[in-house]
Structure formats: structure tokens, C-alpha cells
Scaffold this motif. Structure first.
Motif, PDB file in Angstrom:
ATOM      1  N   GLY A 193       0.799  -1.226   0.000  1.00  0.00           N
ATOM      2  CA  GLY A 193       0.000   0.000   0.000  1.00  0.00           C
ATOM      3  C   GLY A 193       0.832   1.275   0.000  1.00  0.00           C
ATOM      4  O   GLY A 193       1.647   1.492   0.890  1.00  0.00           O
TER       5      GLY A 193
ATOM      6  N   PRO B 241      -0.171   7.228   2.960  1.00  0.00           N
ATOM      7  CA  PRO B 241       0.756   7.947   3.840  1.00  0.00           C
ATOM      8  C   PRO B 241       1.544   7.030   4.775  1.00  0.00           C
ATOM      9  O   PRO B 241       2.723   7.274   5.039  1.00  0.00           O
TER      10      PRO B 241
ATOM     11  N   GLY C 137       2.391   3.630   4.382  1.00  0.00           N
ATOM     12  CA  GLY C 137       3.383   2.814   3.682  1.00  0.00           C
ATOM     13  C   GLY C 137       4.527   3.651   3.131  1.00  0.00           C
ATOM     14  O   GLY C 137       5.698   3.270   3.219  1.00  0.00           O
TER      15      GLY C 137
ATOM     16  N   GLU D 235       1.543  -1.293  -4.802  1.00  0.00           N
ATOM     17  CA  GLU D 235       0.298  -0.516  -4.742  1.00  0.00           C
ATOM     18  C   GLU D 235      -0.651  -1.006  -5.826  1.00  0.00           C
ATOM     19  O   GLU D 235      -0.280  -1.106  -6.983  1.00  0.00           O
TER      20      GLU D 235
ATOM     21  N   GLY E 248      -3.295   0.571  -6.964  1.00  0.00           N
ATOM     22  CA  GLY E 248      -3.763   1.663  -7.828  1.00  0.00           C
ATOM     23  C   GLY E 248      -2.800   1.937  -8.982  1.00  0.00           C
ATOM     24  O   GLY E 248      -1.664   1.462  -8.975  1.00  0.00           O
TER      25      GLY E 248
ATOM     26  N   GLY F 280      -9.586  16.678   3.896  1.00  0.00           N
ATOM     27  CA  GLY F 280      -8.756  17.749   3.370  1.00  0.00           C
ATOM     28  C   GLY F 280      -7.689  18.328   4.265  1.00  0.00           C
ATOM     29  O   GLY F 280      -6.828  19.050   3.790  1.00  0.00           O
TER      30      GLY F 280
ATOM     31  N   VAL G   9      -0.299  -3.371  -8.882  1.00  0.00           N
ATOM     32  CA  VAL G   9      -0.085  -4.727  -8.359  1.00  0.00           C
ATOM     33  C   VAL G   9      -0.915  -4.896  -7.108  1.00  0.00           C
ATOM     34  O   VAL G   9      -0.763  -4.124  -6.158  1.00  0.00           O
TER      35      VAL G   9
ATOM     36  N   VAL H 214      -1.588  -7.104  -3.927  1.00  0.00           N
ATOM     37  CA  VAL H 214      -1.081  -8.208  -3.108  1.00  0.00           C
ATOM     38  C   VAL H 214      -2.291  -9.024  -2.671  1.00  0.00           C
ATOM     39  O   VAL H 214      -3.283  -8.466  -2.199  1.00  0.00           O
TER      40      VAL H 214
ATOM     41  N   LEU I 262     -18.132  10.765   1.922  1.00  0.00           N
ATOM     42  CA  LEU I 262     -18.411  11.173   0.541  1.00  0.00           C
ATOM     43  C   LEU I 262     -17.780  12.528   0.340  1.00  0.00           C
ATOM     44  O   LEU I 262     -17.861  13.382   1.237  1.00  0.00           O
TER      45      LEU I 262
ATOM     46  N   THR J 231     -13.797   5.022   6.613  1.00  0.00           N
ATOM     47  CA  THR J 231     -12.774   5.346   7.614  1.00  0.00           C
ATOM     48  C   THR J 231     -12.952   4.391   8.790  1.00  0.00           C
ATOM     49  O   THR J 231     -14.082   4.036   9.138  1.00  0.00           O
TER      50      THR J 231
ATOM     51  N   VAL K 103       0.385  -1.017  10.048  1.00  0.00           N
ATOM     52  CA  VAL K 103       0.424   0.437  10.274  1.00  0.00           C
ATOM     53  C   VAL K 103      -0.831   1.131   9.709  1.00  0.00           C
ATOM     54  O   VAL K 103      -1.564   0.549   8.922  1.00  0.00           O
ATOM     55  N   GLY K 104      -1.027   2.377  10.144  1.00  0.00           N
ATOM     56  CA  GLY K 104      -2.071   3.233   9.563  1.00  0.00           C
ATOM     57  C   GLY K 104      -3.493   2.738   9.786  1.00  0.00           C
ATOM     58  O   GLY K 104      -3.807   2.115  10.801  1.00  0.00           O
TER      59      GLY K 104
ATOM     60  N   ARG L  90      -8.221  12.859  12.528  1.00  0.00           N
ATOM     61  CA  ARG L  90      -6.768  12.684  12.364  1.00  0.00           C
ATOM     62  C   ARG L  90      -6.494  11.271  11.872  1.00  0.00           C
ATOM     63  O   ARG L  90      -6.621  10.320  12.638  1.00  0.00           O
TER      64      ARG L  90
ATOM     65  N   VAL M 135      -4.269  10.952   8.564  1.00  0.00           N
ATOM     66  CA  VAL M 135      -3.041  11.013   7.759  1.00  0.00           C
ATOM     67  C   VAL M 135      -1.808  11.126   8.654  1.00  0.00           C
ATOM     68  O   VAL M 135      -0.823  10.403   8.459  1.00  0.00           O
TER      69      VAL M 135
END
Ligand SMILES: Cc1cc2nc3c(=O)[nH]c(=O)nc-3n(C[C@H](O)[C@H](O)[C@H](O)COP(=O)(O)OP(=O)(O)OC[C@H]3O[C@@H](n4cnc5c(N)ncnc54)[C@H](O)[C@@H]3O)c2cc1C
Length: 429
Positions: free
Chosen positions: A15, A18, A20, A38, A40, A51, A127, A129, A183, A280, A300-301, A315, A317
Motif C-alpha cells: 500500500g 501515507p 506505507g 500498490e 492503484g 482535506g 499490483v 497483493v 463522501l 474510515t 500500520v495506519g 486525524r 493522515v
């Protein structure tokens, strides 16, 4: 998997968000061979957020963040509003000392990817995983289709859906009560109009949260953030509550919000340039895997449930990037000790516990349950707007505050109930 140079990688990261990418940057900068995989087309192409990013944790990772990162505007104004029947009650805070900035997540992620690549990391996109590769119960790489990529250690930074962890049996299938649905639309507008319509000085940024009508009175909140020449507008609602209570499609709720007089005036002659939806993780520590490390693996994340939504701010990112940074520090230490067994990787949990991330998540544990069950988002906006209306829309006599409140709550709730839910909310936040 596309052809990846035979050079043996020390670390593979699932991934390019932020979390990874921040891990990749620190690891590569310190000489480890890192590959980020990733799904995407580009880093950031699958990411979506509201934002605003809090700067301090990121500045510890990226020293030159202020000068180099694609920052749209620093947040100089915070606005919080309650909306009902198109009427608005607003509290505003402004300060020239800003601790957060507005940015496009896709651009910020691309910049992080560039930093990681400059430091020597390899980022492979397109790619997916499929699962982790194990030898004798120890994670030794990743599997994509028929290909196996062997590495000494893996960082799982796959985000909220965490299908890989689910496949491994480390977490249960996501439950709608653990997540919220976000959204968002991005509307292009002349910067001069953005500033004039939102009461900003040139270059100033605004973070605006609105509860009540914008979400169709579903628990959650709408947001407006100002970029340089666009406005991000959207909302986040608790998914299980939306499934239970929504009487119309969430896209229609957002469109209706955009048609309220206040918002319509702000975005008029704007052009819709982007839209999307994303989940989220809202249950925080209650949805984290029991351990965020095992033999050869760190989580992580968002995949680790490291996100804090306090209602007036979110919070994700900074938590994600900082957890990636701590995972990288752990791996560097384990590398110097020559072993990635769980005894060595447990340092990650310790660093997290000592950091602001776990302190914040523990301090506000259970906040999502309180926000979700609170009448603050559902019944009270209407009561408050009605009360404020009685105070300001004077005909002949003006009521006292307590008279206005009594009239507004009549037949709906009691003062004791309001005070009790306010107390619970204030204590949790
Ligand atoms: C509507 C909304 C508003 C938000 N607002 C804010 C905000 O204003 N401020 C804030 O700080 N946070 C906000 N957040 C939260 C924030 O976006 C996340 O917390 C943050 O992006 C998490 O980063 P991450 O790297 O853990 O995961 P992500 O950013 O989700 O990145 C995960 C990456 O992994 C990739 N991936 C997943 N599975 C695989 C696989 N099997 N193989 C390869 N790649 C894979 C994905 O494509 C993605 O690129 C918001 C979120 C939403 C949805």
C-alpha cells in the motif's frame, strides 16, 4: 506481478498511502532495500480524505515539509456550525498560528512517493497483493497472483479494508459498526471568490465542520475545506447508523446539502472536478488487530485502526504517516540485530504506546460510540436552531434564554436529558 529486479529486497510494503510511503522513505533513507506494492495506477489514486492534515508529526518525518510538500493553504480559520431548516448557528476561531494545512491527499501521497523514490525505494503500481507468504508460520514476503516476492519483513499498510489481515485470520471481517462512510466532492472556483465568499484573507485556509441537516441528521458531520482554487465538500456518517436510519441515498443527502442557500451561494459558478467515497476506521483501538506485530510483520495506519475522529476534527493522515515512521525505526533496529522475529518487532508496539498516537486513542477511547449514540447530531440541532431563532428573530417582545430553550424543547426532550448528553460528550472529547 510485473517484473521486479532480482535484487533482493529487505522489506516489502503493501500500500502506497501515507503510512506505507512514510515507512518506505525512512527505511530507504537509512540504506534498506524497500519495495512498495500498490494496487492503484499511481500512488494516491485510490486514496480519499476530507482535506486537512496536522503538520507536526509529518515534520518529524519530512524535515522540509513546509517548503516542499504540495500544501494548498494553511488553516487560519476553524468554523463549527449547526444547521437545521437551512438556518445556521456558527462558532468561529481564527489564528495566524496554524498547526494544520489543507492539501489534496493524492498530491501529498505523490510527493511522499517521490521522496521515497529519491531515497532509493522502489514503488510498483498496478499490483494487488493477494496474501502474505509464510514459511513455518513466519511472514517471509507477499503473494500476488502466481508470483511470490520474498522479503525479510513485510509492512501491511493496506488501509481500512485490511483484506490481507482478514485472510490471515488476524482480524475479523469489517463490521459496519466499526467504520464510517465518507463522501466528497471537489469544486473548482476562482480563489478570489473562495476568499470573498468564505471571509478569508488571500492565501488563508478554512476548515469548517457542520452537523445536523447536511448529513440528513445522521450521526456524523459535513466538512468544507479550502484548497488554493477548489473547495472540498462532503460528509462522514457512521455506516451502521446510515444503513438503519437513512431515508434517502447518501449521494442525494449531499446534493441537498449543496442546495441549501448558504452552500449554494458559496459554490455557485463552481465546477465539479472530482468526487468519490471511502470508508474510515472509526472504532479505533476496538478494531485494531490484537497485536500490531508478529514474526516478520508490522501493521500500520488505517489497517491498524489508527484514526481518531473527535467529531470536530479527524486525524488519520498524521497518525498513519507517524505509525509508518515508527515501524521503519523498529525495522532498522531489528535489521541491526539481525532478526525480524516478534521479540524484536515488539519494539513497534512500545514506540506506538509511548507516542501521541496511542495516548490520543486511549484518552478518547469509546468516542465513536458516544458520537454515534448522541442526540447531538440528530435531535439537538433542530432544538438549538429553533432556540437561537427565537432569540434573534424578535417580533415584539424578546424571550429570555431559558424561555426560548423551554419552548424549543417542549414535547421533544427534557433539559436534564440535554445536559446529560452534553456532559457525556464533553467528557469524551
Ligand atoms: C471522507 C474521509 C475524510 C477524511 N478526512 C481526513 C482529514 O481531513 N484528515 C486526516 O488526517 N485524515 C482524514 N481521513 C482519514 C485518512 O484518509 C486516512 O486515515 C489515511 O489516508 C490512512 O492512510 P493509510 O496509508 O493507512 O491508508 P490509505 O491512505 O487508505 O492507503 C492504503 C493504500 O493501500 C493500497 N492497497 C490496499 N490493499 C492493497 C493490496 N491488496 N495490494 C496493494 N495495495 C493495496 C490502497 O490502494 C491505498 O493506496 C479521512 C478519510 C475519509 C474516508
Amino acid at each position: 506481478m510485473p517484473y521486479i529486479d532480482n535484487a533482493r529486497f529487505d522489506v516489502s510494503i503493501i500500500g502506497a498511502g501515507p503510512a506505507g510511503l512514510s515507512a518506505a522513505y525512512i527505511l530507504a533513507k537509512n540504506g534498506l532495500k524497500v519495495v512498495v506494492l500498490e494496487r492503484g495506477r499511481t500512488p494516491g489514486s485510490k486514496n480519499l480524505y476530507g482535506g486537512r492534515v496536522y503538520a507536526k508529526p509529518l515534520e518529524e518525518i519530512y524535515e522540509n515539509l513546509r517548503n516542499e510538500a504540495p500544501i494548498e493553504r494553511w488553516v487560519k480559520k476553524e468554523r463549527f456550525s449547526i444547521m437545521s431548516r437551512g438556518e445556521l448557528f456558527t462558532v468561529e476561531y481564527s489564528s495566524q498560528d496554524s498547526t494544520s494545512f489543507v492539501a489534496y491527499l493524492s498530491k501529498l501521497t505523490n510527493w511522499m512517493a517521490q521522496k521515497a523514490e529519491e531515497a532509493g525505494a522502489v514503488i510498483v503500481t498496478d499490483v494487488r497483493v493477494d496474501k502474505l507468504y509464510l514459511e513455518d508460520g513466519v511472514v517471509k514476503g507477499v503473494v500476488s497472483g502466481d508470483d511470490i516476492l520474498k522479503t525479510d519483513v513485510v509492512i501491511d499498510a493496506e488501509g481500512v479494508n485490511r483484506l490481507i489481515l482478514e485472510r490471515l485470520g488476524l482480524v475479523e471481517k469489517l463490521n459496519p459498526s466499526q467504520v464510517a462512510l465518507g463522501l466528497k466532492q471537489v469544486i473548482r472556483l476562482d480563489p478570489v471568490k473562495i476568499e470573498a465568499r468564505l471571509g478569508l484573507s488571500p492565501g488563508e485556509g478554512l476548515a469548517w465542520l457542520i452537523i445536523g441537516q447536511p448529513t440528513g441528521f445522521l450521526p456524523g458531520g459535513a466538512f468544507i475545506y479550502t484548497n488554493s482554487s477548489t473547495i472540498s465538500i462532503g460528509f462522514v456518517v457512521f455506516l451502521d447508523e446510515a444503513c438503519k436510519r437513512a431515508t434517502k441515498h447518501v449521494f442525494d443527502i449531499l446534493e441537498e446539502f449543496k442546495q441549501t442557500p448558504t452552500i449554494k451561494n458559496i459554490i455557485s459558478d463552481g465546477v465539479l472536478v472530482e468526487y468519490g467515497a471511502h470508508l474510515t476506521p472509526e472504532a479505533g483501538l476496538d478494531m485494531s488487530p490484537p497485536k500490531l506485530y508478529s514474526d516478520g510483520l508490522l501493521v500500520v495506519g488505517d489497517a491498524a485502526g489508527l484514526l481518531l475522529n473527535l467529531g470536530y476534527t479527524i486525524r488519520g493522515v498524521d497518525f498513519a504517516a507517524y505509525s509508518g515512521y515508527l515501524a521503519a525505526k523498529t525495522i532498522l533496529k531489528a535489521h541491526s540485530e539481525g532478526s525480524y522475529r516478534k521479540e524484536n518487532l515488539s519494539l513497534y508496539q512500545k514506540l506506538l504506546e509511548e507516542s501521541f498516537i496511542m495516548k490520543e486513542l486511549r484518552r478518547h477511547r469509546g468516542i465513536s460510540k458516544i458520537l454515534k449514540s448522541s442526540e447531538v447530531f440528530t435531535e439537538y440541532p433542530e432544538i438549538l436552531i429553533s432556540m437561537v431563532g427565537k432569540l434573534f428573530q424578535i417580533q415584539d417582545s424578546s424571550p429570555t434564554l431559558i424561555q426560548a430553550l423551554r419552548e424549543s424543547i417542549k414535547g421533544k426532550t427534557s433539559l436534564v436529558r440535554i445536559l446529560w448528553s452534553m456532559f457525556k460528550m464533553v467528557r469524551a472529547i
